[in-house]
Design an enzyme around this catalytic site. Structure first.
Site, mmCIF file in Angstrom:
data_model
loop_
_atom_site.group_PDB
_atom_site.id
_atom_site.type_symbol
_atom_site.label_atom_id
_atom_site.label_comp_id
_atom_site.label_asym_id
_atom_site.label_seq_id
_atom_site.Cartn_x
_atom_site.Cartn_y
_atom_site.Cartn_z
ATOM 1 N N ARG A 213 0.830 -1.213 0.000
ATOM 2 C CA ARG A 213 0.000 0.000 0.000
ATOM 3 C C ARG A 213 0.854 1.247 0.000
ATOM 4 N NH1 ARG A 213 -5.436 -1.534 3.396
ATOM 5 N NH2 ARG A 213 -5.680 -3.535 2.345
ATOM 6 N N GLU A 215 0.609 3.952 1.224
ATOM 7 C CA GLU A 215 -0.021 4.749 2.280
ATOM 8 C C GLU A 215 0.617 6.124 2.376
ATOM 9 O OE1 GLU A 215 -2.397 4.097 4.411
ATOM 10 O OE2 GLU A 215 -2.590 1.905 4.532
ATOM 11 N N ARG A 221 1.666 3.001 13.159
ATOM 12 C CA ARG A 221 0.778 1.860 12.902
ATOM 13 C C ARG A 221 0.557 1.554 11.421
ATOM 14 N NH1 ARG A 221 -4.871 3.326 15.646
ATOM 15 N NH2 ARG A 221 -3.640 3.732 17.504
ATOM 16 N N HIS A 222 1.298 2.214 10.553
ATOM 17 C CA HIS A 222 1.154 1.940 9.114
ATOM 18 C C HIS A 222 2.469 1.487 8.498
ATOM 19 C CE1 HIS A 222 -2.424 4.534 9.604
ATOM 20 N NE2 HIS A 222 -2.919 3.752 8.650
ATOM 21 N N GLU A 352 -7.490 -0.773 15.067
ATOM 22 C CA GLU A 352 -8.121 -1.767 14.200
ATOM 23 C C GLU A 352 -7.067 -2.790 13.797
ATOM 24 O OE1 GLU A 352 -9.509 -0.234 10.326
ATOM 25 O OE2 GLU A 352 -8.762 -2.151 9.588
ATOM 26 N N SER A 355 -10.370 -6.148 9.482
ATOM 27 C CA SER A 355 -11.692 -5.744 9.017
ATOM 28 C C SER A 355 -12.225 -6.804 8.073
ATOM 29 C CB SER A 355 -11.683 -4.341 8.415
ATOM 30 O OG SER A 355 -11.008 -4.346 7.214
ATOM 31 N N ARG A 403 -0.133 -5.679 13.128
ATOM 32 C CA ARG A 403 -1.013 -4.928 14.045
ATOM 33 C C ARG A 403 -1.382 -5.776 15.262
ATOM 34 N NH1 ARG A 403 -4.666 -0.760 11.438
ATOM 35 N NH2 ARG A 403 -3.172 0.506 10.293
HETATM 36 P P1 AMO Z 1 -8.246 -3.379 5.367
HETATM 37 O O1 AMO Z 1 -7.796 -2.390 4.369
HETATM 38 O O2 AMO Z 1 -8.994 -2.862 6.558
HETATM 39 O O3 AMO Z 1 -9.189 -4.471 4.711
HETATM 40 O O4 AMO Z 1 -6.990 -4.224 5.878
HETATM 41 C C1 AMO Z 1 -7.167 -5.324 6.723
HETATM 42 C C2 AMO Z 1 -6.210 -5.251 7.879
HETATM 43 O O5 AMO Z 1 -4.862 -5.243 7.399
HETATM 44 C C3 AMO Z 1 -4.064 -4.423 8.231
HETATM 45 N N1 AMO Z 1 -3.504 -3.333 7.428
HETATM 46 C C4 AMO Z 1 -2.313 -2.728 7.655
HETATM 47 N N2 AMO Z 1 -1.366 -2.950 8.562
HETATM 48 C C5 AMO Z 1 -0.282 -2.169 8.541
HETATM 49 N N3 AMO Z 1 -0.059 -1.194 7.655
HETATM 50 C C6 AMO Z 1 -0.981 -0.924 6.693
HETATM 51 N N4 AMO Z 1 -0.762 0.043 5.811
HETATM 52 C C7 AMO Z 1 -2.176 -1.719 6.661
HETATM 53 N N5 AMO Z 1 -3.271 -1.748 5.893
HETATM 54 C C8 AMO Z 1 -4.056 -2.718 6.365
HETATM 55 C C9 AMO Z 1 -4.960 -3.898 9.326
HETATM 56 C C10 AMO Z 1 -6.321 -4.019 8.728
HETATM 57 O O6 AMO Z 1 -7.322 -4.178 9.706
HETATM 58 N N6 AMO Z 1 -9.841 -6.568 1.830
HETATM 59 C C11 AMO Z 1 -10.072 -6.088 3.184
HETATM 60 C C12 AMO Z 1 -10.201 -7.205 4.184
HETATM 61 C C13 AMO Z 1 -11.436 -8.062 3.999
HETATM 62 O O7 AMO Z 1 -12.550 -7.484 4.027
HETATM 63 O O8 AMO Z 1 -11.307 -9.267 3.870
HETATM 64 C C14 AMO Z 1 -8.933 -5.167 3.563
HETATM 65 O O9 AMO Z 1 -7.878 -5.146 2.985
HETATM 66 O O10 AMO Z 1 -4.827 -4.765 10.436
#
Ligand code: AMO
Length: 429
Positions: A213, A215, A221-222, A352, A355, A403
Site C-alpha cells: 500500500r 499509504e 501503525r502503518h 483496528e 476488518s 497490528r
Molecule cells: P483493510 O484495508 O482494513 O481491509 O486491511 C485489513 C487489515 O490489514 C491491516 N492493514 C495494515 N497494517 C499495517 N499497515 C498498513 N498500511 C495496513 N493496511 C491494512 C490492518 C487491517 O485491519 N480486503 C479487506 C479485508 C477483507 O474485508 O477481507 C482489507 O484489505 O490490520
C-alpha cells in the site's frame, strides 16, 4: 556439522565428555591466567573457559578476538554449578569461522539506548538481541497457530497473485508497476482473488498475504508492505459467521503462544492477557454516541486514530468488534443492509487489527455498487466473471499480523513486528 551440541542441548550425560559448540562471542573477560567467554548460539548462551598455562597459544588467540566474531570451540564439558546452565566448556581447540570488525555499528548486550533508526539500519545485529529475536519467534508461532486453527476448521491455504491488472481497495494507495509495457499494480490485498475462489468449490480459503500500500500515513501503525491472515468462506448466513472465526482464531493462537512461548514472552515482558470469546459487538451508531458525548463527530465519517484512541479510554473492552458501519465508508464489495454495511472491524487496545464483511454475491447488485463507487466495470471483467456463473453467499476478513503482534506484545511501533520494514522513508535494508 560444525558443532555437536547447541547451548541448550547439553545435559548431565555430557559432563566429563568432549563436545563442540559454535556461535558468536558476546563477551570476553580476561583475568590474566584464565578467561571466560560468553558464547551465544541460536538457542541461548554458554560459558567457555580458557586456561592460559594449559593452552597458551589458544588463550592468546581467543582473548584477542573482537566481540561478535563467530567461532567453534571444542573441549571438555565440565559441571560447574556456579556458571550459567550448570556447566562450562574447558576450551582445548578453537576455529575462527568469521571475524567481526570493531567497533560494531551498535552493541548487542550493552545497556546503552540505541535509537530506532540505528536499530533498523543494522537490523541483523539488532536481531541478535534476545528481546528482539523473541518477537519473531512469537510471530512464527502466531502464523503457525492461526494456520492450525484455520486448517482444523476446513480452510485450505491458497496463494494468489501479488501483481494484478486492477486494484481491490481503490483509492490512490496503490503501487503502479511497469509490466512489460502495460500498467499493473502490486495488490493491496488478496480481496478480489479470494472472493473469486468462492465460486470454485474451495469453500473456505485462507492466505498469509502480503499487502502493498502506497499509504500516505507515516505513522507508528502503518507500513507500506505488511502481512495479513486473509480468509474467505462460502455459504455464510451473514457477517456474524465470519466474526466468529476471527475471534476464535485470535483466542486459539493467543493461548497457544502463552502455552508454548513463555520464554520469549518473558523476554518482552508483555501483558498478553486476552478475554475469551465472544468479544463484545458494538455498533457504529453506539460508537458515534460515545464520540459525540466526548466531542465533535459526524455520523458517516470513518474512524481515525484520534477516534480509536478516544474510544479506548471510554470503553472498558480490551478487544471488541465495531459492527454495522455506514455503507458509504466501506468498500464496494461489502453487503448492504439499508444504509449500513454488513461489515465489521476488530479493535484491539485502541487499534483496528482486522476488518471484514459479508460480501455482495449477486452480480447485478455488485455492478451497481461498483458504479456507485465510480469504478470502471470494464477493468473488472475477470473479477466479475465468476459472479455470473454460480457464486454462493460468502464473507471474509483481513487480519493484520503486525497490528495484532504490536498490540499483543505491547509494542509502540508496528515496525518492531516486521523484519525489514518498508515505510515512506525506508526501502533498505
Ligand atoms: P483493510 O484495508 O482494513 O481491509 O486491511 C485489513 C487489515 O490489514 C491491516 N492493514 C495494515 N497494517 C499495517 N499497515 C498498513 N498500511 C495496513 N493496511 C491494512 C490492518 C487491517 O485491519 N480486503 C479487506 C479485508 C477483507 O474485508 O477481507 C482489507 O484489505 O490490520
Amino acid at each position: 556439522m560444525l558443532r555437536t551440541h547447541y547451548s541448550d542441548e547439553v545435559d548431565s550425560t555430557d559432563y566429563g565428555g568432549n563436545i563442540t559448540v559454535a556461535g558468536w562471542i558476546e563477551d570476553i573477560r580476561n583475568l590474566g591466567g584464565i578467561a571466560f567467554v560468553v558464547l551465544r548460539d541460536g538457542h541461548g548462551k554458554m560459558q567457555l573457559t580458557a586456561i592460559k598455562k594449559e593452552h597458551p597459544e589458544l588463550f592468546k588467540e581467543l582473548t584477542s578476538l573482537n566481540r561478535e566474531s563467530v567461532i567453534a570451540a571444542s573441549g571438555t564439558c565440565q559441571e560447574n554449578e556456579k556458571v550459567m546452565n550448570g556447566w562450562e566448556l574447558l576450551v582445548e581447540e578453537m576455529t575462527l569461522l568469521s571475524h567481526a570488525e570493531a567497533p560494531l555499528p551498535m552493541g548487542v548486550v550493552d545497556k546503552v539506548n540505541v535509537d530506532f533508526d540505528t536499530r533498523l539500519d543494522n537490523r541483523i545485529i539488532d536481531l541478535r538481541r534476545d528481546n528482539v529475536k523473541a518477537i519473531f519467534i512469537i510471530r512464527h508461532s502466531f502464523v503457525q497457530f492461526a494456520s492450525e486453527y484455520l486448517r482444523n476448521h476446513g480452510f485450505t491455504e491458497v496463494h494468489t497473485p501479488k501483481i494484478s491488472a486492477t486494484s481491490s481497495e481503490g483509492g490512490t494507495e496503490v503501487f503502479k508497476i511497469d509490466y512489460f509495457g502495460r500498467d499493473a499494480y502490486l495488490v493491496q490485498s488478496p480481496q478480489l482473488y479470494k472472493q473469486m475462489l468462492m465460486a470454485s468449490g474451495l469453500e473456505r480459503v485462507y492466505e498469509i498475504a502480503w499487502y502493498f500500500r502506497a499509504e500516505e500515513h507515516d505513522t507508528s501503525r502503518h507500513l507500506n508492505e505488511s502481512t495479513a491472515v486473509d480468509i474467505e468462506m462460502a455459504f455464510i448466513e451473514n457477517e456474524e459467521d465470519v466474526m466468529r472465526v476471527a475471534e476464535e482464531m485470535t483466542a486459539y493462537a493467543a493461548q497457544k503462544i502463552i502455552d508454548e512461548n513463555s520464554k520469549e514472552l518473558d523476554m518482552i515482558k508483555a501483558n498478553v492477557d486476552l478475554p475469551s470469546p465472544p468479544y463484545p459487538r458494538i455498533s457504529y451508531d453506539e460508537v458515534v454516541e460515545v464520540l459525540q458525548r466526548e466531542g465533535d463527530f459526524t455520523w458517516g465519517k470513518d474512524l481515525g486514530t484520534d477516534e480509536e484512541n478516544l474510544l479506548a479510554t471510554q470503553l472498558e473492552y480490551d478487544i471488541y468488534f465495531i459492527t454495522d458501519f455506514p455503507l458509504s465508508i466501506k468498500p464496494f464489495y461489502a453487503m448492504p443492509n439499508g444504509r449500513y454495511a454488513r461489515a465489521f472491524d476488530l479493535e484491539y487496545r485502541g487499534m483496528e487489527i482486522t476488518s471484514g464483511a459479508q460480501r455482495i454475491h449477486d452480480y447485478t447488485m455488485l455492478v451497481e455498487r461498483m458504479r456507485a463507487h465510480g469504478m470502471n466495470i470494464e477493468n473488472f471483467e475477470e473479477y466479475l466473471k465468476p459472479f455470473r456463473y454460480g457464486m454462493p453467499p460468502h464473507g471474509g476478513f483481513g487480519y493484520g499480523i503486525e497490528r495484532f503482534l504490536m498490540r499483543f506484545l505491547d509494542l509502540d511501533n508496528i515496525r518492531e513486528c516486521i523484519l525489514f520494514p518498508r515505510d515512506r522513508k525506508r526501502i533498505t535494508p
